[in-house]
Write an enzyme that holds these catalytic residues in place. Structure first.
Site, PDB file in Angstrom:
ATOM      1  N   GLU A  58       0.843  -1.192   0.000  1.00  0.00           N
ATOM      2  CA  GLU A  58       0.000   0.000   0.000  1.00  0.00           C
ATOM      3  C   GLU A  58       0.880   1.244   0.000  1.00  0.00           C
ATOM      4  O   GLU A  58       1.848   1.341   0.751  1.00  0.00           O
ATOM      5  CB  GLU A  58      -0.906  -0.013   1.238  1.00  0.00           C
ATOM      6  N   LYS A 145      -8.964   3.428  -3.060  1.00  0.00           N
ATOM      7  CA  LYS A 145      -9.480   2.985  -1.764  1.00  0.00           C
ATOM      8  C   LYS A 145     -10.834   3.647  -1.496  1.00  0.00           C
ATOM      9  O   LYS A 145     -10.960   4.870  -1.498  1.00  0.00           O
ATOM     10  CB  LYS A 145      -8.480   3.338  -0.661  1.00  0.00           C
ATOM     11  N   CYS A 179      -5.923  -2.821   2.238  1.00  0.00           N
ATOM     12  CA  CYS A 179      -5.892  -2.809   3.702  1.00  0.00           C
ATOM     13  C   CYS A 179      -7.272  -3.092   4.310  1.00  0.00           C
ATOM     14  O   CYS A 179      -7.878  -4.112   4.029  1.00  0.00           O
ATOM     15  CB  CYS A 179      -5.310  -1.482   4.195  1.00  0.00           C
TER      16      CYS A 179
END
Length: 338
Positions: A58, A145, A179
């Site tokens: 990430e 995201k 994540c």
């Protein structure tokens, strides 16, 4: 740099085997050109071991701001926080842009499918994104995201349903979720419905409990789960006062670990194929037997024989959520005519 390998390199006689590598390494913080140079060295090493797909952590390009709070308090915004954001914004990349072009060149040079975590700059808003490239150097697309976690929401914008891709490639269907998005059941279901086979999960979560999430998703989705995290020490970040770890619970030395990695590769049967690595920077490599996917789906297919659409259904809005839309005079005229 340590490697954890299983099996033999894929050959023409064994096309159902895909060699996958997840990278565990630290960004060169505030230095995007140096991070790109480091990327190429890591890609060269992975390719020399036969990797066909390489997944980076990430926000590897642009950096994950461990310990930073950008001087955020409700109703109070000190100048230091604004300056911290300015420097972070300067380290991000435009998509498309010259850094994307260089990543595409690397993918072609080393003949790998490249999955790269970046901080994407869109005007003055930043997004935590994944970029996808094929082994011929074509930029395939991106995922932004959807839901930044905690204080991440202060510095990153929110993605929308238009960037939840799964790419059908000669080595399998590749997609990615970042994540703690992986804890969103409906997002996972959307990924499964697109037939994801190689589920890439760049992360910043180094806690041992993350491994439970990794195994659960591999089993639930009947897919390979490739989790890549950074391994960072305090010395990998600029010294104070340029960069402070305001959130640190104890005094940090240059060698203090601020992100312990835990990168791992899991099979659709829930087996740990390689990792987790908590030792330091390294490449974690495994051979993925795509025949394990139907073996796993035989028992459980979340969006197939184990679904109950007459009871439970998911609707995904996959259209861009643009704040401003301009209509040309031609479009307006056509609307008036209709």
């Amino acid at each position: 740099m340590a490697n954890t390998n299983t099996g033999a390199v894929n050959g023409d006689a064994n096309k159902h085997i895909v060699r996958a590598t997840v990278v565990q390494a630290s960004t060169v913080y505030y230095d995007t050109p140096a991070t790109l140079d480091k990327t190429e060295k890591l890609l060269a090493e992975a390719a020399s071991d036969g990797a066909q797909i390489v997944v980076f952590p990430e926000s590897f390009i642009g950096g994950y701001p461990h310990g930073a709070n950008f001087s955020i308090s409700i109703g109070i915004r000190p100048d230091k926080g604004s300056e911290d954001f300015r420097k972070y914004h300067a380290s991000a990349i435009d998509v498309p842009g010259p850094e994307v072009d260089r990543l595409a060149e690397m993918a072609a040079k080393y003949k790998v499918y490249l999955v790269m975590g970046v901080i994407e700059r869109d005007g003055y808003t930043l997004y935590c994104s994944i970029l996808f490239f094929d082994s011929e150097g074509n930029y395939l697309g991106k995922h932004r995201k959807l839901m930044p976690t905690s204080i991440e929401r202060v510095i990153w914008g929110f993605g929308d349903g238009s960037t939840i891709p799964v790419f059908d490639t000669p080595i399998g269907k590749i997609g990615g979720v970042i994540c703690w998005e992986n804890k969103m059941p409906l997002l996972r279901t959307a990924m499964y419905s697109k037939g994801v086979q190689i589920y890439c999960a760049p992360t910043a979560d180094a806690r041992p409990v993350w491994q439970a999430t990794a195994i659960h998703i591999a089993l639930e989705g009947g897919c390979f789960f490739l989790s890549s995290n950074q391994f960072c020490r305090r010395k990998d970040y600029p010294p104070a006062p340029e960069y402070n770890f305001e959130g640190a619970k104890e005094k940090l030395t240059p060698d203090s670990v601020v992100c312990a990695g835990g990168s791992v590769i899991i099979s659709p049967l829930g087996e740990v194929l390689a990792g987790p690595n908590y030792e330091g920077e390294g490449l974690i490599t495994a051979d993925l037997d795509l025949r394990d996917i139907p073996r796993a789906k035989f028992e459980f297919d979340a969006v197939g024989h184990y679904s109950r659409p007459e009871v439970l259904r998911l609707i995904v809005n996959d259209q861009p959520a643009n704040p401003v839309t301009f209509k040309s005079n031609t479009t307006k005229a056509e609307e008036e005519t209709n």
